[in-house]
Design a protein around this motif. Structure first.
Motif, short mmCIF file in Angstrom:
data_model
loop_
_atom_site.label_atom_id
_atom_site.label_comp_id
_atom_site.label_asym_id
_atom_site.label_seq_id
_atom_site.Cartn_x
_atom_site.Cartn_y
_atom_site.Cartn_z
N HIS A 339 0.86 -1.27 -0.04
CA HIS A 339 0.02 0.21 -0.01
C HIS A 339 0.83 1.19 -0.12
O HIS A 339 0.38 2.42 0.07
N MET A 340 2.07 1.19 -0.33
CA MET A 340 3.11 2.20 0.11
C MET A 340 3.65 2.52 -1.30
O MET A 340 4.14 1.71 -1.93
N THR A 341 3.76 3.83 -1.45
CA THR A 341 4.40 4.38 -2.73
C THR A 341 5.77 4.77 -2.36
O THR A 341 6.09 5.18 -1.49
N ALA A 342 6.82 4.97 -3.42
CA ALA A 342 8.05 5.50 -3.22
C ALA A 342 8.03 6.73 -2.93
O ALA A 342 8.88 7.32 -2.02
N GLN A 343 7.07 7.73 -3.30
CA GLN A 343 6.97 9.24 -3.16
C GLN A 343 6.73 9.24 -1.71
O GLN A 343 7.46 10.21 -1.05
N THR A 344 5.60 8.67 -1.09
CA THR A 344 5.50 8.79 0.14
C THR A 344 6.29 8.52 1.07
O THR A 344 6.90 9.12 2.06
#
Length: 468
Positions: A339-344
């Protein structure tokens, strides 16, 4: 004419690189009786009519072409693919021109050769590229001058000499520049005022057993106190100009490559001279700052997020340099939660404490860090936990530390060929429309370009947006 005491590869940054190159050729033409360079080779990408109009006054006043000047146009080489293989192709081309015996070689638009992304990643190492040109210059006994403008490319930091010049072609700033006896800088002190300094430390390479020890001592003497003093290294013929330039950036004012009487040359008294003999053990804090600043020397401004190809090419260079400097380089892969993006994740990065290079794919964040020595498990885990302002299990499903030079090189080669690379703009964009519930997200990026480091602070005019 700029002072070029020894054959080698020099970089000069000017407000208008093309104009400086023309001015250098013009100065050579106008002072042929006085100049030590009896022949000059000019590799230019200027249009034919521009070169013709520049040379026309000399052609009209002489019976033939200006003696000793050879002009080669490289304007059409790039679109036709003749610059394939980058700097190696340039040196091969220069070899074919050795018959002209050029004492002075002036290269316009060197980025055409150095920044060839079509080269294999193993050949995009900026240190190796500049070393290749340096070796050719010594083979041909030529003084090679490449002119640049704007922000400095990475390969410039490995030149035998680096200088800033004004609109009038006069020296304004010499981060390092060779003399007959070694290298000198005006990074830390004005060389014309050495005699006014209360103390000068002279570090003998026979006392300090390695390049790393010399650099650590220079760094500690320069940055552990605010005292005004001179720092000099007596290398005694055991050091290359490239290594000497690193010592200068780590705090030395001069590096004397051969046996010289330093007191006489500097115009100082015996009372001002101090020759350290004891190597004080470095504190953990100093070891960390030393590793960080040495990283900045080799990868200026890149303690931040970079694109995959840059991470790969520069990472391969750092692996090589870590081995040469008896240091240690770690490569870590942090696998993103589904559920995690690299940007976040990167918006939660703790830039000032991480002091490493970041890059990312859609599945993982990668970290490259240089250490003074191989860290123990506790030190490594503590550092890794400090890299983000959120607990790692919230962001990542796990981490892998890649061990062994061969394994690390393979990983970097894979990253260079990433099928769906993320750009730095993708990773550090300001689009905050995505809801963030993990923590208070920090949405500003300037900390990633933190200037509160000795090297970047002193070279902000060379590396920043205010560069001329």
């Amino acid at each position: 004419m700029i002072d070029l005491p020894k054959p080698g590869a020099y970089v000069v940054r000017a407000p208008h690189a093309n104009h400086f190159s023309q001015g250098l050729v013009q100065h050579w033409l106008n002072s042929q009786e006085e100049t030590p360079f009896k022949s000059c080779l000019w590799l230019t990408a200027s249009p034919k009519n521009e070169v013709r109009s520049f040379l026309e006054p000399y052609l009209l006043t002489r019976t033939g072409a200006p003696k000793g000047l050879d002009v080669v146009s490289v304007r059409n080489l790039w679109p036709k693919g003749h610059t394939k293989n980058g700097i190696r192709q340039l040196c091969r081309s220069l070899n074919t021109l050795c018959v002209l015996k050029p004492a002075l070689v002036i290269i316009d638009h060197a980025e055409l050769w150095f920044n060839d992304n079509a080269e294999p990643v193993s050949r995009q190492n900026p240190l190796a590229q500049m070393r290749f040109l340096h070796q050719w210059a010594h083979h041909a006994q030529a003084h090679v001058v490449t002119t640049v403008q704007g922000d400095l490319p990475e390969w410039c930091t490995f030149a035998d000499g680096l200088a800033d010049v004004s609109d009038h072609g006069e020296f304004e700033f010499r981060p390092w520049w060779p003399t007959q006896w070694g290298l000198q800088t005006n990074l830390w002190n004005d060389p014309t005022r050495f005699s006014k300094l209360p103390i000068h430390h002279v570090l003998d390479s026979r006392v300090f057993g390695s390049l790393k020890q010399l650099a650590q001592t220079c760094h500690r003497l320069r940055f552990d106190t605010n005292e005004l003093h001179g720092i000099h290294v007596q290398a005694r013929g055991e050091m290359s100009a490239q290594d000497a330039s690193v010592l200068i950036r780590m705090g030395a004012d001069t590096v004397w490559l051969q046996e010289e009487n330093i007191e006489t040359w500097l115009g100082i008294t015996a009372m001002q001279l101090h020759k350290p003999t004891l190597i004080q053990p470095a504190t953990e804090n100093h070891q960390n700052t030393f590793a960080r600043d040495l990283h900045e020397v080799f990868m200026p401004g890149l303690l931040t997020v970079v694109a995959n190809p840059t991470f790969a090419a520069q990472g391969l260079m750092m692996l090589q340099l870590s081995k040469q400097w008896s240091m240690h380089c770690t490569l870590t892969r942090l696998s993103l939660m589904h559920h995690m993006t690299a940007q976040t994740a990167l918006r939660l990065a703790n830039w000032s404490q991480a002091t490493c290079v970041f890059t990312a794919t859609r599945e993982a964040i990668y970290l490259l860090k240089v250490w003074v020595s191989e860290p123990d498990d506790t030190s490594y885990r503590n550092w890794l936990e400090s890299c983000f302002r959120e607990n790692l299990p919230v962001l990542f499903s796990g981490d892998i530390q890649f061990l062994g030079e061969e394994t690390q090189s393979e990983l970097l080669a894979d990253l260079h060929e990433e099928l769906e690379p993320l750009s730095v703009e993708d990773l550090m964009g300001t689009d905050l429309s995505e809801p963030a519930k993990l923590a208070e997200l920090w949405d500003e990026t300037p900390e990633a370009m933190n200037q509160n480091r000795p090297w970047t602070q002193r070279l902000s005019r060379l590396l920043g947006e205010e560069a001329k």
